[in-house]
Design an enzyme around this catalytic site. Structure first.
Site, mmCIF file in Angstrom:
data_model
loop_
_atom_site.group_PDB
_atom_site.id
_atom_site.type_symbol
_atom_site.label_atom_id
_atom_site.label_comp_id
_atom_site.label_asym_id
_atom_site.label_seq_id
_atom_site.Cartn_x
_atom_site.Cartn_y
_atom_site.Cartn_z
ATOM 1 N N GLY A 80 -17.949 -4.858 -6.991
ATOM 2 C CA GLY A 80 -17.699 -4.689 -5.561
ATOM 3 C C GLY A 80 -17.905 -3.262 -5.091
ATOM 4 O O GLY A 80 -18.558 -2.442 -5.754
ATOM 5 N N GLY A 81 -17.314 -2.950 -3.935
ATOM 6 C CA GLY A 81 -17.493 -1.626 -3.343
ATOM 7 C C GLY A 81 -16.972 -0.501 -4.207
ATOM 8 O O GLY A 81 -17.597 0.560 -4.321
ATOM 9 N N TYR A 139 -3.292 1.078 -8.959
ATOM 10 C CA TYR A 139 -2.174 2.024 -9.004
ATOM 11 C C TYR A 139 -0.815 1.337 -8.891
ATOM 12 O O TYR A 139 0.225 1.986 -9.019
ATOM 13 C CB TYR A 139 -2.313 3.085 -7.909
ATOM 14 C CG TYR A 139 -2.345 2.534 -6.499
ATOM 15 C CD1 TYR A 139 -1.179 2.276 -5.793
ATOM 16 C CD2 TYR A 139 -3.560 2.289 -5.873
ATOM 17 C CE1 TYR A 139 -1.208 1.783 -4.510
ATOM 18 C CE2 TYR A 139 -3.607 1.798 -4.582
ATOM 19 C CZ TYR A 139 -2.437 1.543 -3.902
ATOM 20 O OH TYR A 139 -2.466 1.046 -2.622
ATOM 21 N N SER A 154 -0.597 4.134 0.895
ATOM 22 C CA SER A 154 -1.375 5.061 1.716
ATOM 23 C C SER A 154 -0.571 5.748 2.825
ATOM 24 O O SER A 154 -0.745 6.955 3.039
ATOM 25 C CB SER A 154 -2.590 4.346 2.306
ATOM 26 O OG SER A 154 -3.526 4.045 1.300
ATOM 27 N N GLY A 162 -4.861 4.482 -11.251
ATOM 28 C CA GLY A 162 -5.578 4.901 -10.062
ATOM 29 C C GLY A 162 -4.818 5.728 -9.053
ATOM 30 O O GLY A 162 -5.372 6.047 -7.992
ATOM 31 N N SER A 196 0.822 -1.202 0.000
ATOM 32 C CA SER A 196 0.000 0.000 0.000
ATOM 33 C C SER A 196 0.863 1.262 0.000
ATOM 34 O O SER A 196 1.895 1.325 0.669
ATOM 35 C CB SER A 196 -0.904 0.015 1.237
ATOM 36 O OG SER A 196 -1.575 1.257 1.341
ATOM 37 N N LEU A 231 -8.527 1.581 -11.832
ATOM 38 C CA LEU A 231 -8.363 2.010 -10.453
ATOM 39 C C LEU A 231 -7.114 1.453 -9.793
ATOM 40 O O LEU A 231 -6.697 1.920 -8.739
ATOM 41 C CB LEU A 231 -9.602 1.636 -9.625
ATOM 42 C CG LEU A 231 -10.734 2.675 -9.586
ATOM 43 C CD1 LEU A 231 -11.189 3.079 -10.982
ATOM 44 C CD2 LEU A 231 -11.914 2.159 -8.769
ATOM 45 N N ASN A 289 -15.437 3.880 2.509
ATOM 46 C CA ASN A 289 -13.981 3.728 2.502
ATOM 47 C C ASN A 289 -13.309 4.573 3.569
ATOM 48 O O ASN A 289 -12.086 4.520 3.713
ATOM 49 C CB ASN A 289 -13.401 4.084 1.124
ATOM 50 C CG ASN A 289 -13.198 5.569 0.947
ATOM 51 O OD1 ASN A 289 -14.153 6.350 1.068
ATOM 52 N ND2 ASN A 289 -11.979 5.990 0.673
ATOM 53 N N LYS A 305 -15.242 -2.825 1.860
ATOM 54 C CA LYS A 305 -15.932 -1.544 1.646
ATOM 55 C C LYS A 305 -17.441 -1.641 1.802
ATOM 56 O O LYS A 305 -18.088 -0.681 2.241
ATOM 57 C CB LYS A 305 -15.568 -0.977 0.276
ATOM 58 C CG LYS A 305 -14.120 -0.522 0.171
ATOM 59 C CD LYS A 305 -13.828 0.177 -1.137
ATOM 60 C CE LYS A 305 -12.393 0.657 -1.178
ATOM 61 N NZ LYS A 305 -12.092 1.468 -2.369
#
Length: 410
Positions: free
Chosen positions: A119-120, A193, A15, A214, A13, A191, A77, A56
């Site tokens: 999905g979400g 990345y 993030s 993404g 990730s 989406l 999210n 999600k």
């Protein structure tokens, strides 16, 4: 403040790095198995979390309250713990995807849009596409009315959006569809990345179809989530800054060119300049093969060597943040291009033939160097994003390479 990302598998990730741009708070990765999700949320040992695959939609039922957008979308999210411990579910993915559409400059209004996945993330994408005035939004799932076995129904689709994990690291060679089945396609949004350019996106590039991955969506939704976590306004320009900085830090710099053109020497200087790992493919192959490259080629032939080289490049191409000096003949195998291109920008390092050393280079010694150059030149040009002459000191050429990259990546 204790914040983080909730998901089942989060090994790669981006993030934490993104949230460091937007706020001064701890941001952790919470890898939680499905059977432990309820306990994690009941403990509420966090201030705010982002939520990713596969939770999600599941989290919507666990939150005490949903924002109107999250309720309408049916997917969450972002979750914050309100005073009293109540969990408020929001959806910043919607703003993220809308920002991605804006960044791509793809007109959605009045167009037929095909959304791969149910999905979400798909729910969010559908919501935004309708908000932006799409003429028709069709969802493709594995077993629904519209599925991968009857895609021909929708060959008139004009915009494709991939919300599935197909093509995500480490299974980067996979693609959910063949874009040749959609002759009216005018844009592809993925989406995913990591890698930066999925197999789907690379096919779009080959077909001259505009495409975007993404990472920008990830950056924009992170900015919006950070505003919720901190209760402060974060200027929208910060998304662009975070996106550019993260993209530049993750994108491999890959040097291609004739044997002896200086790829290793300049590559080491570039790695030092950028403070990142350097990989010399020939040296790495010697380690793997347990013998010098020249000896391997002499003993087993060039074809066997190229197969070993391709295997190495397939692995290296999946990584991020490297400086890679390739072997001079890597361009002779077309399959090496997508492997290197998925996470990298390629520099063709040119040098006068009279200055190319032959010692220790069996293929250079074997034939006429001019003939080799004539054959390979169009291959180098096809692989390369940027061409730079190696006609100065290595540190100077390294700086020229990075300056050219900054101009290219703007």
């Amino acid at each position: 403040m204790r914040c983080g990302l909730l998901g089942e598998k989060l090994g790669h990730s981006y993030s934490p790095e993104l949230h460091a741009f937007f706020g001064d708070y701890d941001y952790e990765l919470f890898e939680v198995a499905p059977d432990a999700l309820g306990d994690f949320l009941r403990e509420r040992d966090f201030h705010g979390i982002n939520v990713t695959i596969p939770y999600k939609t599941t989290v919507t039922a666990i939150c005490d309250q949903l924002t109107p957008a999250a309720q309408e979308i049916g997917s969450v999210n972002t979750v914050v713990k309100a005073p009293g411990g109540r969990l408020l579910g929001d959806n910043t993915d919607a703003a993220g995807f809308e920002g991605m559409v804006w960044k791509s400059r793809m007109g959605v209004r009045g167009r037929k849009c095909l959304v791969l996945g149910s999905g979400g993330a798909s729910l969010t994408v559908q919501y935004v596409l309708r908000k932006l005035g799409a003429r028709e939004v069709v969802v493709i799932s594995r077993s629904g009315e519209n599925n991968y076995d009857n895609l021909s129904r929708h060959k008139d689709a004009e915009i494709l959006v991939n919300t599935t994990p197909v093509g995500m690291y480490p299974h980067t060679a996979a693609s959910p569809v063949d874009l040749r089945d959609f002759p009216q396609c005018q844009g592809v949004l993925d989406l995913i990345y990591n890698p930066a350019r999925t197999a789907l996106m690379q096919q779009a590039e080959a077909l001259k179809i505009p495409t975007l991955g993404g990472l920008y969506m990830l950056a924009e939704q992170a900015r919006c989530a950070a505003q919720i976590f901190t209760g402060t306004t974060i200027p929208a320009i910060r998304t662009k800054e975070a996106y550019s900085a993260l993209r530049r830090s993750k994108e491999n710099r890959i040097l291609i060119g004739m044997p002896g053109c200086g790829k290793s020497t300049v590559g080491k200087e570039l790695a030092r300049l950028l403070d990142r790992p350097f990989v010399d493919c020939d040296k790495e192959l010697e380690r793997v093969l347990q013998m010098p490259v020249g000896d391997y080629i002499t003993r087993y032939g060039e074809s066997a060597f190229r197969a070993q080289e391709t295997s190495l490049l397939a692995a290296l191409g999946k990584e991020s943040g490297l400086v890679i000096a390739t072997g001079g003949g890597c361009v002779t195998r077309p399959e090496n291009y997508p492997a290197l291109h998925q996470n990298g920008v390629m520099f063709f390092l040119e040098r006068e033939l009279s200055k190319l050393p032959k010692k220790g280079r069996p293929l250079s010694l074997r034939g006429n160097l001019q003939d080799m150059y004539t054959i390979r030149l169009p291959m180098y040009r096809r692989f390369a994003d940027i061409t730079v002459a190696n006609d100065a000191a290595p540190e100077t050429v390294a700086k020229t390479l990075e300056k050219a990259y900054e101009h290219f990546s703007d």
